[in-house]
Design an enzyme around this catalytic site. Sequence first.
Site, short mmCIF file in Angstrom:
data_model
loop_
_atom_site.label_atom_id
_atom_site.label_comp_id
_atom_site.label_asym_id
_atom_site.label_seq_id
_atom_site.Cartn_x
_atom_site.Cartn_y
_atom_site.Cartn_z
CG ASN A 63 6.05 6.17 -14.32
OD1 ASN A 63 6.83 6.93 -14.87
ND2 ASN A 63 4.80 6.51 -14.09
CG ASN A 115 0.34 13.39 -18.86
OD1 ASN A 115 1.29 12.66 -18.56
ND2 ASN A 115 0.46 14.70 -18.94
CB CYS A 170 6.85 9.81 -20.26
SG CYS A 170 6.68 8.63 -18.91
N GLY A 171 10.28 9.70 -19.37
CA GLY A 171 11.49 8.88 -19.39
C GLY A 171 11.23 7.41 -19.15
CG ASN A 172 10.36 5.65 -15.34
OD1 ASN A 172 11.54 5.31 -15.44
ND2 ASN A 172 9.85 6.14 -14.22
CG ASN A 200 6.19 16.69 -14.17
OD1 ASN A 200 5.17 16.01 -14.12
ND2 ASN A 200 6.73 17.08 -15.32
NE ARG A 247 3.69 19.02 -17.44
CZ ARG A 247 4.01 19.90 -18.36
NH1 ARG A 247 3.57 21.14 -18.28
NH2 ARG A 247 4.77 19.55 -19.39
CB CYS A 269 8.68 10.83 -12.32
SG CYS A 269 8.69 12.08 -13.63
CB THR A 297 11.48 13.55 -17.17
OG1 THR A 297 10.17 13.57 -16.59
CG2 THR A 297 11.42 13.01 -18.59
#
Length: 257
Positions: free
Chosen positions: A13, A65, A74-76, A170, A189, A198, A200
């Site tokens: 990611n 995005n 966004c976790g990553n 997502n 998305r 991803c 999250t």
Amino acid sequence: MQQTFYKYQGTGNDFVMIDNRQQTFDKNNTKLVSALCDRRFGIGADGLILLEHHDNLDFKMVYYNADGNESSMCGNGGRCLVAFAKQLGVIDDKAVFEAIDGLHHATIDGDIVKLQMVDVDTVEKHENHVFLDTGSPHHVQFENKIDAFDIKTKGSSIRYGEPYNEAGSNVNFVKKVSDQIFAVRTYERGVEDETLSCGTGATAVALAMHAINETTDNLITLQVPGGELQVSFEVENGLYKNVWLIGAAKLVFKGVI
């Protein structure tokens, strides 16, 4: 004006990172953000992240995005931003920062970044899927043929369909490997395509699998196309708390555009 940027990736990611503590980046220019993320005419990334000054915390995270619009957590990206903050000398091995969904704690040891995610108190269990919000909304469903199906077409139809519609969700497709390991592919998305990972989404899958009794473990490994992530958590009276997303975050290159 020339813009210095850094490219980071967390299990595939990837993100354009910009140090915006001096507020030099035009945050309202969605076309610029989209152009920088373009894989043919720009740097190429799933999103763009600004590291900004915060009066009381280590820093602030602003996430866009690839389509140029500011988005949910966004976790990553958060994990990569922690690595970026360390590279800049903003932090040492621990961080507390603000993102769109609130405060996040994190630690970094080498390439491994552990990011504390939001608590989750609602897991919607439907006949064929689970829905929950882990900082971003996530639809989770099983897909046995996970290695060979048209994720873009199927993911898009769910993302734009009822009940999500234009706001969207997502979409995560899951195959159970063992009680502690699940394979995941995610349609995101904003990217409007599959991403290699991803954060999250991995978090959502781990919590969803526990909520529907596919696992009793509280340390789950998620196999994603870009590598492996782990999610640990505690659960108390239906509340998932002390949720941590764990995985590598690496600098790819630095440049000027």
